[in-house]
Design a protein around this motif. Structure first.
Motif, short mmCIF file in Angstrom:
data_model
loop_
_atom_site.label_atom_id
_atom_site.label_comp_id
_atom_site.label_asym_id
_atom_site.label_seq_id
_atom_site.Cartn_x
_atom_site.Cartn_y
_atom_site.Cartn_z
N GLN A 155 37.64 59.00 66.62
CA GLN A 155 38.20 59.62 65.42
C GLN A 155 39.03 58.62 64.63
O GLN A 155 38.99 58.59 63.40
N ARG A 156 39.79 57.80 65.34
CA ARG A 156 40.62 56.80 64.66
C ARG A 156 39.74 55.78 63.94
O ARG A 156 40.02 55.39 62.81
N ARG A 157 38.66 55.34 64.61
CA ARG A 157 37.77 54.36 64.00
C ARG A 157 37.10 54.94 62.75
O ARG A 157 36.96 54.27 61.73
N ARG A 158 36.67 56.19 62.83
CA ARG A 158 36.04 56.84 61.68
C ARG A 158 37.02 57.01 60.53
O ARG A 158 36.68 56.75 59.37
N ALA A 159 38.25 57.42 60.85
CA ALA A 159 39.26 57.63 59.80
C ALA A 159 39.64 56.33 59.11
O ALA A 159 39.96 56.33 57.92
N LEU A 160 39.60 55.24 59.83
CA LEU A 160 40.04 53.96 59.28
C LEU A 160 38.90 53.09 58.77
O LEU A 160 39.08 51.89 58.54
N THR A 161 37.72 53.70 58.59
CA THR A 161 36.58 52.99 58.01
C THR A 161 36.40 53.46 56.58
O THR A 161 36.22 54.65 56.31
#
Length: 442
Positions: A155-161
């Motif tokens: 979720q963090r990776r998706r939010a910060l892409t």
């Protein structure tokens, strides 16, 4: 009086109306401006508005305030019957009406060029209005909040892409400005670092910023890459269903933010109305900005195909620089035609191009002089500040810049303005449910 109908309140529509007001004698003509929005947006400052360097209200100009004595209609022109000299106007509320004219100025501008990419309507974010700039700023800041509050790596990776599609001026500037803002906002998010963010610029051609020299384009790519950002040339987005981005190179990843700035196309009004258009859908005009083969119809800006007498291009490119200059000649020629005087052709000398890549970063090519970094960024601000309509707007923008330079950036996400009635509707539903349950128990 001669009825002058101006379709569109952007650069061409606004500046044409302003000049006509000054040049026409009292009682010589009545001017009506029709636009879906009651204001003109100075689009070159939208990236700075999204990044928080300029207050969004200060990049728009109310048409009614700037055009006293003109009638401003908030609505959309859906068709023109040149034989009957009427335009079909659909107001913001109410029924369509037929508006007559003697002189028609087609200044409808351009619309976003979209492609049949699966998921684009649901997952993509446009970038051409103040509302979209405000939304994008709040959205990016909210993604940092989501990542900071989550323990799920996916979720963090998706939010910060963050993905921007399109490497023209709008795409490159919003790419650089938003990354600069997000980098600054990272300072208040413990547990996150700039290395956790991924910024991807996707461009279908082999270079970005096609308006500048190849060397300046290459320099811009190198500067962006040095900041840890990715620039993917000769690449397209083939799908973005549910935020799952698929590139033509075969690469796939998830992203909560996909900004679509993949070019513009002429407003289809001329094509729908049976007017002569070129292969790009632009109204074909003479060098005097009169529609070819049509009496009483004029055009300029993004929706017009105007010969480039400077020899740089066959047809003038769609840019604010051309639009503002053409509006002056267009208004003068309308006045000349009403008074039986000869018309003047549109000629120009290309000034150059400027682009911002974030705070204190930029590239510029003005009168053949190439600038980079701080000087280019200052040139970008100085040029566009000088073009903002009205002294009041200029002062407000200048104060915005001064405040930002003397104090810290505002990095608050006003997420509730995205859907201001959501909490209210939930509260009302819960109250109704509770009342119904208590009534049934009683």
């Amino acid at each position: 009086m001669t009825k002058i109908l101006i379709v569109g309140g952007g650069y061409v529509g606004l500046y044409t109306a302003l000049r006509l007001r000054r040049r026409l004698r009292p009682g010589e003509a009545e001017i009506t401006v029709v636009d879906p929005q009651p204001n003109m947006t100075y689009q070159p400052f939208l990236p700075e508005a999204a990044a928080g360097s300029v207050e969004p209200r200060h990049v728009v100009v109310p048409l009614r305030r700037l055009l006293p004595g003109c009638r401003v209609v908030t609505g959309k022109v859906t068709g023109v019957d040149h034989e009957a000299k009427t335009a079909t106007v659909v107001p913001a509320e109410g029924v369509p009406t037929a508006m007559s004219y003697d002189v028609l100025v087609l200044a409808a501008g351009s619309v976003s060029r979209t492609l049949p990419v699966p998921g684009l309507a649901e997952s993509g974010i446009g970038f051409g209005t103040v509302g979209e700039a405000i939304y994008l700023r709040n959205h990016v800041l909210s993604r940092l909040d989501v990542a900071s509050s989550s323990d799920d790596p996916g979720q963090r990776r998706r939010a910060l892409t963050f993905v921007v599609v399109g490497g023209g001026y709008a795409g490159v500037e919003v790419f650089g400005e938003l990354e600069d803002m997000a980098r600054y906002a990272m300072k208040v998010h413990s547990g996150l670092s700039h290395a956790d963010m991924r910024w991807v610029l996707v461009e279908a051609s082999g270079r970005i910023l096609p308006e500048v020299a190849p060397a300046m384009s290459d320099y811009t790519v190198k500067r962006l890459v040095k900041r840890g950002m990715e620039v993917k040339l000769d690449t397209t987005v083939t799908s973005m269903v549910d935020g799952h981005v698929v590139l033509s190179s075969g690469e796939e990843f998830d992203a909560d933010t996909v900004v679509w700035t993949a070019g513009v196309k002429a407003n289809p009004l001329a094509m729908r109305s049976g007017m002569p258009i070129d292969f790009r859908g632009r109204l074909i005009c003479t060098d005097t900005l009169r529609a070819r083969g049509l009496q009483g119809i004029w055009s300029a800006g993004d929706c017009a195909a105007v010969p480039d007498l400077s020899g740089v291009d066959a047809i003038c490119s769609p840019s604010a620089q051309h639009a503002v200059r053409q509006a002056k000649v267009l208004a003068d020629n309308i006045v000349a035609s009403l008074r039986g005087k000869p018309l003047k052709p549109y000629r120009h000398r290309h000034v150059g191009s400027v682009a911002s890549l974030g705070l204190h970063k930029g590239v510029a090519q003005v009168y053949g002089i190439k600038l980079r970094g701080w000087p280019a960024w200052l040139m970008h601000r100085a040029y566009h500040w000088s073009r903002v309509p009205t002294a009041g707007r200029k002062l407000r923008v200048l104060l915005d810049w001064l405040t930002t330079s003397l104090t810290r950036r505002e990095i608050v996400s006003l997420g509730e303005i995205q859907s201001p009635r959501r909490d209210w509707e939930v509260l009302v539903r819960e109250t109704g449910h509770t009342l119904s349950r208590n009534t049934s128990i009683g």
